[in-house]
Motif scaffolding. Sequence first.
Motif, PDB file in Angstrom:
ATOM      1  N   PHE A 226      -0.614 -32.670  38.610  1.00 51.12           N
ATOM      2  CA  PHE A 226      -1.461 -31.521  38.262  1.00 51.12           C
ATOM      3  C   PHE A 226      -1.599 -30.578  39.460  1.00 51.12           C
ATOM      4  O   PHE A 226      -1.443 -29.356  39.329  1.00 51.12           O
ATOM      5  CB  PHE A 226      -2.840 -32.014  37.816  1.00 51.12           C
ATOM      6  N   PHE A 230      -0.502 -26.745  40.114  1.00 48.92           N
ATOM      7  CA  PHE A 230      -1.560 -25.826  40.534  1.00 48.92           C
ATOM      8  C   PHE A 230      -1.152 -25.103  41.827  1.00 48.92           C
ATOM      9  O   PHE A 230      -1.417 -23.904  41.995  1.00 48.92           O
ATOM     10  CB  PHE A 230      -2.860 -26.604  40.763  1.00 48.92           C
ATOM     11  N   THR A 270       1.314 -20.436  33.214  1.00 45.08           N
ATOM     12  CA  THR A 270       1.558 -21.716  33.895  1.00 45.08           C
ATOM     13  C   THR A 270       0.266 -22.502  34.053  1.00 45.08           C
ATOM     14  O   THR A 270       0.221 -23.718  33.802  1.00 45.08           O
ATOM     15  CB  THR A 270       2.189 -21.470  35.275  1.00 45.08           C
ATOM     16  N   LEU A 271      -0.789 -21.807  34.450  1.00 44.12           N
ATOM     17  CA  LEU A 271      -2.083 -22.475  34.642  1.00 44.12           C
ATOM     18  C   LEU A 271      -2.634 -22.980  33.311  1.00 44.12           C
ATOM     19  O   LEU A 271      -3.182 -24.098  33.231  1.00 44.12           O
ATOM     20  CB  LEU A 271      -3.068 -21.504  35.284  1.00 44.12           C
ATOM     21  N   PHE A 272      -2.491 -22.191  32.262  1.00 46.04           N
ATOM     22  CA  PHE A 272      -2.961 -22.596  30.928  1.00 46.04           C
ATOM     23  C   PHE A 272      -2.233 -23.867  30.475  1.00 46.04           C
ATOM     24  O   PHE A 272      -2.869 -24.824  30.003  1.00 46.04           O
ATOM     25  CB  PHE A 272      -2.728 -21.467  29.926  1.00 46.04           C
ATOM     26  N   CYS A 273      -0.911 -23.885  30.621  1.00 48.00           N
ATOM     27  CA  CYS A 273      -0.131 -25.069  30.222  1.00 48.00           C
ATOM     28  C   CYS A 273      -0.524 -26.287  31.046  1.00 48.00           C
ATOM     29  O   CYS A 273      -0.624 -27.408  30.524  1.00 48.00           O
ATOM     30  CB  CYS A 273       1.363 -24.789  30.382  1.00 48.00           C
ATOM     31  N   ASN A 274      -0.768 -26.078  32.336  1.00 48.39           N
ATOM     32  CA  ASN A 274      -1.154 -27.187  33.212  1.00 48.39           C
ATOM     33  C   ASN A 274      -2.472 -27.806  32.758  1.00 48.39           C
ATOM     34  O   ASN A 274      -2.616 -29.032  32.683  1.00 48.39           O
ATOM     35  CB  ASN A 274      -1.273 -26.672  34.648  1.00 48.39           C
ATOM     36  N   TYR A 275      -3.446 -26.949  32.420  1.00 44.77           N
ATOM     37  CA  TYR A 275      -4.744 -27.466  31.965  1.00 44.77           C
ATOM     38  C   TYR A 275      -4.633 -28.111  30.589  1.00 44.77           C
ATOM     39  O   TYR A 275      -5.299 -29.124  30.318  1.00 44.77           O
ATOM     40  CB  TYR A 275      -5.780 -26.346  31.958  1.00 44.77           C
ATOM     41  N   MET A 276      -3.840 -27.555  29.707  1.00 41.13           N
ATOM     42  CA  MET A 276      -3.675 -28.148  28.381  1.00 41.13           C
ATOM     43  C   MET A 276      -3.040 -29.536  28.480  1.00 41.13           C
ATOM     44  O   MET A 276      -3.455 -30.475  27.786  1.00 41.13           O
ATOM     45  CB  MET A 276      -2.804 -27.232  27.502  1.00 41.13           C
ATOM     46  N   GLY A 278      -3.246 -31.452  31.088  1.00 38.55           N
ATOM     47  CA  GLY A 278      -4.277 -32.294  31.691  1.00 38.55           C
ATOM     48  C   GLY A 278      -5.291 -32.783  30.673  1.00 38.55           C
ATOM     49  O   GLY A 278      -5.680 -33.953  30.673  1.00 38.55           O
ATOM     50  N   ILE A 279      -5.734 -31.885  29.801  1.00 41.59           N
ATOM     51  CA  ILE A 279      -6.686 -32.273  28.740  1.00 41.59           C
ATOM     52  C   ILE A 279      -6.046 -33.292  27.800  1.00 41.59           C
ATOM     53  O   ILE A 279      -6.665 -34.297  27.421  1.00 41.59           O
ATOM     54  CB  ILE A 279      -7.150 -31.028  27.968  1.00 41.59           C
TER      55      ILE A 279
END
Length: 288
Positions: A226, A230, A270-276, A278-279
């Motif tokens: 992650f 980031f 990229t940040l949106f995909c990373n958080y999705m 992660g969730i």
Amino acid sequence: RPAALPRRSASPLSSLQLSDAKSRAKAALKANSSREKGRKEGGLLGALYKFTRPHTIRGTILASCACVTRVTLMSIRTQKFIEWDLLRTAALGLVALLCGNAYIVGINQIFDVEIDKINKPFLPIAAGEMSPALAWFLVLGTGIGGMAVVVSSFPALIIKLYTLGILFGTVYTVPPFRWKNNALLAMISIAAVRGLLLNIGLHHASSHALGLPVTWPPQVIFISMFMTVFAVVIAICKDMPDTKGDIAYNVKTLPASIGVDKTAHLAVLTLFCNYMIGIGFGIWARGE
């Protein structure tokens, strides 16, 4: 009455020279203003503070505290007491990390001083608040000091990871490598240091200090992945305000190459995909 002579139109070359001279004059005025302001706001101590780039220090301290806490909580499951020697090791590790951090951001300021006069005129070397000789003294001192702490206090793997991080920080800035001139290589170096090496190194060092076997639980793998992604976003976004100087000195960052708007959209995606992801990982792990 004699006829007026026709006016000569300014040649494109002279117009470009005039525009370049104006830009340099504005940059010099901005640097002078920043220098005077800096002298009023803390003198040498203020210059040293800015030289270390405090926002990077905060990230390093936060990552260190989080990792040590996580490993300590894991150790409570297997032993009835906490090895307080971990605090000494953690303190030494933090000193080494801060020294490495100062080396990397410092050497960048030394080699980018002309670009910083346009992009970041508030930085101490660009603003004339710190001499290049003092900057070199600080960079070499922190680089050697950090390596000495690691070699004397940590196992072989940590020494290798720390050395690799210093190497990435060096080739990012120093000619003839100058990885920062290539958007992909710049992202690789920043993501490797801030994401992968930092988290893996902290976990291994903390486990070693507690006398625990070095394992790689899903939480550690997740946070390493992650934070690597980031850090890619950080590498993309940090150059967005600096396009003027980067274009002037032919530094081919992503914003300078494709534009700030497209870069911003790419970073958000990229940040949106990373958080999705992660969730989704959190939901999956909870159901296991």
